[in-house]
Design an enzyme around this catalytic site. Structure first.
Site, mmCIF file in Angstrom:
data_model
loop_
_atom_site.group_PDB
_atom_site.id
_atom_site.type_symbol
_atom_site.label_atom_id
_atom_site.label_comp_id
_atom_site.label_asym_id
_atom_site.label_seq_id
_atom_site.Cartn_x
_atom_site.Cartn_y
_atom_site.Cartn_z
ATOM 1 N N TYR A 48 0.880 -1.433 0.433
ATOM 2 C CA TYR A 48 -0.148 0.037 -0.112
ATOM 3 C C TYR A 48 0.780 1.181 -0.210
ATOM 4 O O TYR A 48 1.010 2.030 -0.785
ATOM 5 C CB TYR A 48 -0.532 0.111 1.293
ATOM 6 C CG TYR A 48 -1.971 0.826 1.231
ATOM 7 C CD1 TYR A 48 -2.670 1.177 0.330
ATOM 8 C CD2 TYR A 48 -1.390 2.430 2.251
ATOM 9 C CE1 TYR A 48 -4.173 1.764 0.567
ATOM 10 C CE2 TYR A 48 -2.742 3.404 2.259
ATOM 11 C CZ TYR A 48 -3.633 3.283 1.530
ATOM 12 O OH TYR A 48 -4.481 4.058 2.011
ATOM 13 N N LYS B 245 1.025 3.666 -3.664
ATOM 14 C CA LYS B 245 0.485 5.767 -2.680
ATOM 15 C C LYS B 245 1.805 6.132 -3.098
ATOM 16 O O LYS B 245 1.103 8.136 -3.997
ATOM 17 C CB LYS B 245 -0.008 5.350 -1.238
ATOM 18 C CG LYS B 245 -1.271 4.832 -1.199
ATOM 19 C CD LYS B 245 -2.229 5.146 -2.073
ATOM 20 C CE LYS B 245 -3.389 4.941 -1.548
ATOM 21 N NZ LYS B 245 -4.996 5.247 -2.676
#
Length: 303
Positions: free
Chosen positions: A210, A214
């Site tokens: 993640y 991002k």
């Protein structure tokens, strides 16, 4: 599989003529099934109570919000709809929730369609953008919000967990931005807002996939801002921290306390607070000279 459901407030002063009720039609588009509500052979995508209102709606900005059926995406879609935008409410699986978002926008006097598309699949993305153009003839704002988590410590993370998160959270932003920019560059205007995360700035244990995705969104935002600036397209990223959600509601008291202790403001953010900044970047004249920026909304977590 991609599909769309129309939600529109209609004209208070123009009731449907007998025999011309709203109905659903289905058609094939490059292997994806698309359905849209139509009346008299035209899409009913207008809201208002007068011809003046209709003229204003024809000029209303068109926005696509990915992952808009719940959480931050829902708040963004509702905020843009209430601000006068015509909104494509994208969802992957939560069709019922997406239709509820459309109804909420409709009840506020706005207009929206719910469109099912997996942002990691190029054909789905292209169908969604075509539908926005076919329905309203324009595309002014793209909010890349769709995202998933598949948490695990890096030493135990499966390749599938890594790939799924990167495919949706990063490749999905690339696909949607590329498709939207193709339209925006021809019109020489547009605003793209990518929802990154403070995790992409400071990192987070158990979320290597993640965080990497991002962080990639942040780099992509800056590159896009440089490439599209000459076409009058602003590209920015919003990086939320801890935001109140179904997930935070399930945390134990001890874990919640530890999380809150890391936030200088001492509380979770609200989806509406993220949506307010997105609305500013999407519409406000003061945001017309802001591009390539990453704006944390994290209660001071990244200080």
């Amino acid at each position: 599989m991609a599909s769309t459901v129309q939600c529109s407030a209609g004209f208070a002063t123009q009731p449907p003529r007998p025999g011309h009720s709203c109905r659903f039609q289905q058609r094939q588009r490059q292997g994806t099934l698309v359905s849209s509500a139509r009346r008299d052979g035209q899409v009913r995508a207008m809201a208002g109570a007068s011809m003046d209102g209709r003229a204003q709606q024809l000029e209303a900005p068109v926005a696509v919000v990915t992952g808009a059926s719940r959480g931050i995406g829902r708040a963004i879609a509702v905020a843009l709809g209430k601000a006068g935008c015509k909104v494509v409410v994208n969802y992957a699986r939560s069709g019922t929730e997406a239709e509820e978002v459309c109804r909420e926008i409709e009840e506020s006097g706005g207009t929206a369609i719910a469109f099912s598309a997996d942002v990691s699949i190029q054909s789905d993305v292209e169908s969604m953008m075509r539908e926005a153009i076919a329905t309203w003839g324009a595309l002014d704002v793209l909010v890349n919000n769709a995202g998933i988590t598949r948490d695990a410590l890096l030493m135990r993370m499966k390749r599938a967990q890594w790939q799924q998160v990167v495919d949706v959270n990063l490749t999905g932003v690339y696909l949607c931005a590329q498709a939207a920019a193709a339209v925006m560059t021809k019109r020489k205007k547009g605003r793209i807002i990518n929802i990154a995360s403070v995790a992409g700035i400071i990192g987070n244990i158990g979320q290597a996939n993640y965080c990497a995705a991002k962080a990639g969104v942040i780099g992509l935002t800056k590159a896009m801002a440089r490439e599209y600036g000459s076409r009058n397209i602003n590209v920015n990223a919003v990086a939320p921290g801890w935001v109140a959600s179904d997930m935070t509601a399930k945390l134990s008291h001890d874990i919640e306390r530890k999380a809150l202790d890391t936030i200088p403001l001492g509380r979770y953010g609200k989806p509406e607070e993220i949506a307010g900044l997105v609305e500013f970047l999407a519409f406000h004249p003061a945001a017309s000279y802001i591009t390539g920026q990453v704006l944390p909304v994290d209660g001071g977590l990244s200080i």
